[in-house]
Motif scaffolding. Sequence first.
Motif, short mmCIF file in Angstrom:
data_model
loop_
_atom_site.label_atom_id
_atom_site.label_comp_id
_atom_site.label_asym_id
_atom_site.label_seq_id
_atom_site.Cartn_x
_atom_site.Cartn_y
_atom_site.Cartn_z
N PRO A 93 60.74 46.24 -64.66
CA PRO A 93 60.93 45.03 -65.49
C PRO A 93 60.27 43.77 -64.93
CG PRO A 93 62.87 45.39 -64.15
CD PRO A 93 61.94 46.54 -63.85
N ARG A 94 59.49 43.90 -63.84
CA ARG A 94 58.85 42.69 -63.28
C ARG A 94 57.71 42.20 -64.17
NH1 ARG A 94 57.30 43.87 -57.27
NH2 ARG A 94 56.70 41.64 -57.40
N VAL A 95 57.20 43.07 -65.02
CA VAL A 95 56.24 42.67 -66.07
C VAL A 95 56.77 43.23 -67.39
CG1 VAL A 95 54.27 42.60 -64.50
CG2 VAL A 95 54.81 44.73 -65.72
N PRO A 96 56.32 42.73 -68.53
CA PRO A 96 56.82 43.24 -69.82
C PRO A 96 56.45 44.71 -70.03
CG PRO A 96 55.68 41.14 -70.09
CD PRO A 96 55.40 41.59 -68.69
N ASP A 97 57.29 45.42 -70.77
CA ASP A 97 56.97 46.81 -71.13
C ASP A 97 55.69 46.87 -71.95
OD1 ASP A 97 59.21 48.05 -69.92
OD2 ASP A 97 60.47 47.36 -71.57
N GLN A 98 55.49 45.89 -72.80
CA GLN A 98 54.28 45.80 -73.60
C GLN A 98 53.51 44.54 -73.18
OE1 GLN A 98 53.10 47.99 -76.06
NE2 GLN A 98 54.73 49.33 -75.33
N LEU A 99 52.34 44.75 -72.59
CA LEU A 99 51.56 43.62 -72.10
C LEU A 99 50.82 42.96 -73.25
CD1 LEU A 99 49.95 45.25 -68.92
CD2 LEU A 99 52.18 44.12 -69.13
N PRO A 100 50.80 41.63 -73.31
CA PRO A 100 50.03 40.96 -74.37
C PRO A 100 48.52 41.16 -74.20
CG PRO A 100 50.90 39.37 -72.80
CD PRO A 100 51.53 40.69 -72.46
N ALA A 101 48.09 41.43 -72.96
CA ALA A 101 46.67 41.69 -72.67
C ALA A 101 46.59 42.19 -71.24
CB ALA A 101 45.83 40.43 -72.85
N LEU A 102 45.43 42.72 -70.87
CA LEU A 102 45.16 43.07 -69.48
C LEU A 102 43.77 42.52 -69.15
CD1 LEU A 102 46.27 44.51 -66.97
CD2 LEU A 102 44.89 46.49 -67.62
N VAL A 103 43.75 41.53 -68.26
CA VAL A 103 42.51 40.84 -67.92
C VAL A 103 42.21 41.08 -66.45
CG1 VAL A 103 41.25 38.66 -68.07
CG2 VAL A 103 43.21 39.07 -69.57
N GLU A 104 40.99 41.54 -66.18
CA GLU A 104 40.59 41.85 -64.80
C GLU A 104 39.71 40.73 -64.24
OE1 GLU A 104 38.01 45.19 -62.24
OE2 GLU A 104 38.00 45.20 -64.43
N TYR A 105 40.10 40.24 -63.05
CA TYR A 105 39.29 39.27 -62.31
C TYR A 105 38.96 39.87 -60.95
CZ TYR A 105 40.33 35.73 -65.82
OH TYR A 105 40.41 35.04 -66.99
N ASP A 106 37.67 39.98 -60.67
CA ASP A 106 37.21 40.61 -59.44
C ASP A 106 36.49 39.56 -58.59
OD1 ASP A 106 36.67 43.32 -58.04
OD2 ASP A 106 34.71 42.36 -58.06
N ARG A 107 36.84 39.48 -57.32
CA ARG A 107 36.21 38.49 -56.44
C ARG A 107 34.82 38.97 -56.04
NH1 ARG A 107 38.64 37.24 -51.47
NH2 ARG A 107 37.70 35.17 -51.61
N THR A 108 33.82 38.20 -56.36
CA THR A 108 32.42 38.54 -56.10
C THR A 108 32.15 38.57 -54.59
OG1 THR A 108 31.73 37.51 -58.18
CG2 THR A 108 30.03 37.81 -56.50
N PHE A 109 31.62 39.72 -54.11
CA PHE A 109 31.20 39.85 -52.71
C PHE A 109 32.26 39.23 -51.80
CE2 PHE A 109 27.14 39.36 -49.89
CZ PHE A 109 27.46 40.54 -49.23
N ALA A 110 33.50 39.66 -51.99
CA ALA A 110 34.66 38.93 -51.47
C ALA A 110 34.66 38.75 -49.96
CB ALA A 110 35.94 39.65 -51.91
N TYR A 111 34.44 39.83 -49.20
CA TYR A 111 34.60 39.72 -47.75
C TYR A 111 33.58 38.77 -47.12
CZ TYR A 111 38.03 43.52 -47.58
OH TYR A 111 39.16 44.28 -47.73
#
Length: 710
Positions: free
Chosen positions: A387-405
């Motif tokens: 229950p820490r997030v909704p059972d039905q997500l309004p969206a799923l958005v991915e953010y990836d850190r460019t060349f992170a390390y």
Amino acid sequence: MDAKTYTAALGELRVLRDDIKKAQAALARLEAERDKKITALAESEKAKAERIAPAAGLSLAKVVALVPALAPATLAAEPAHTAPEQPAPVTAPAPAQAPEETEEDEIPGALAPALTPRIATAPEQQPTLEPAPTPAPTPAPAPAITERERTLPSIPEGPEGDSWFTHTPNLASTHPNFTQQARSTVFLDAATGTLVHRDRTLQLALGHGSVGEILTAVFHAVPEGVERIYITAGDPWHRDTDRHPYLKDAVAAWLNAPAPGWRTDTGRGKDRLAGHFVHPRNPVGRYQRDNSEQHVEIRSAGEWFDTTNATPAIVRDAFVLLWTTLRAHWPDAVIMGSPSQTGRDLWTRTIPERGQYADGYPVLSEELRGLLHATAGQGRTELITPPRVPDQLPALVEYDRTFAYAKHTWKSGVGTPRRITATTFATWSEKDQTKALFGCGHWHVRVTVPTGWNHVGILPAPAPGDRAWHYPSTPGTTFTTWAGGPEIYTALANPIQPWKIEILDGLLFDDGKPLDDWSKKLKEAWSRLAAQAQLHGDPAQRTAAHLASRAVRAILLYGIGSFTQRPRMVTGTTPRTMERDVPTDAEIIAFDHDHITWQRPSGFARDPYAHPEWASGIWSGARAALLSQRMRADNTFVGALHTPPGSVVAFRTDALYLTTPQNWPHHNQPGDYLNKGHLTGPIPAPTTEEDLLALRDAGRAALTRNREQA
């Protein structure tokens, strides 16, 4: 699929279910029979665990666990240590201090209020930074693992612990005094038989794709000989997976299959990379021709980048582009077999030959290296479920850190660290405490999640399992852990509410820049190749440039991981007729009618390039930046703690998955958050990693379609 086909498929699935149950029952009976025979053998006066273990296909430890009376004297006298993990490889992975990632040696003013108990808040909300009243007990220098929890090691009290704070005698990272030699390389598509050697493209008949058939065909096509064969597609080591219970067994069988005229390479001189490396996806086969000094290795190009839809010619061009770009910064640059080998070799050529560290960077004592290996986790991987997030997500958005390390390499700890005990820390002024936590350190702390906390966890805590970590977030939870300065800073000065941190012990290094020159050169190479991937007029060359830029990323990522120098896990193969030669401390990982394949920990080698303090600092900085990072040019903050509570679905090393899109700036610089996927809901919340990866792929495809249509 029509109803008839669906019903038939269900029937087939039930048959498979029943077959699996029967196989599991049969396996359980066989294992019970095996254990019964081991117990019976133990009654013999001649019984020895080191003889029974290879015969049973078990490790020595498992035989002793079954029959404790068989424990050898050395095993009974010494505590058992958990075998550390291999670097797919770390894996893995210098700290970036504080969320704002300033590259000046300054202490941000935002930290001072977080350390000052004069803030008018409820007592449980006041930030607390204090020494622990009682020093932590002294466990063994390796993590103890039980079924319920894992206790991290600490530094022994008194002179014994103080003696750890030194360096290994006569062992330091120094500038090389030799020129690395290039190896003749070919690129082979094992599915089609297409071979590229320099500017030639040839077509080979590979038969069933065995080691012997590949070596015969390649050396017939290139009679002058080659030293390295990169497989770009086809994965021949996976062709008999249906005949083996595990993928690793199939790979081991392929590597060890007879190859007429060739034998397993047993090494040259001090070459520690002799023998095969059994990996389920990117194995390495090393062979030597009979009665000859000719050596060759078969590797996967997938170690460097994703080769999907890339022809051998494009992969060849990518390596050529990589080499020429690196040569602009390192005139003697050579592409070695793997990104980690290449990264470390290039780094050694940036070690100063004059100045403070002209004699090299000394290697920490084995005790401190062991402590860092046991207490410094790598990338954060966490799936947050209802229950820490909704059972039905309004969206799923991915953010990836460019060349992170690459963002976290500008400062690292150098020299012999100082031990900062709880008592010592308590005697310091607030300014000195702040400076220490903002410096290059690794801290043993007791942590309490504040009352009213309603967001994700901040600091890693040991979880059940070998080297597993989780991130407690329930208000009032108290736990003891180790963490780097960037994470401690984030816990104290996060944008929501300060956490309570008690200092138990710590390692504090002098600030230095041992990785800065190396990292800057790699970042420049990456930027140049990334620009070519966008602007080149030839689509094939754009693809090659993109792959080469990914290779630079791999060089930095796996180069950092190579500094960890974890206690090595060695694999080997022994003929069944020489079963007694299997090392007594080895674990049997595969066997067939002719060979036994085993692995065993070999401890710490005298590696002059072992610097786990640098990798642990970078990992800490990267984990902290997933939570909060300042974009200085835009005067804004980004990261998970700057999103609404309940909107974070997952962390995956350098990526965030959210339920709401964010207006975060992206300038294509290391550390920037790039929007890589957006799937519109409602979406059932993922409950397994497989669910998350499936949604990730769908979100990336959806975002690409939307951008093409825009």
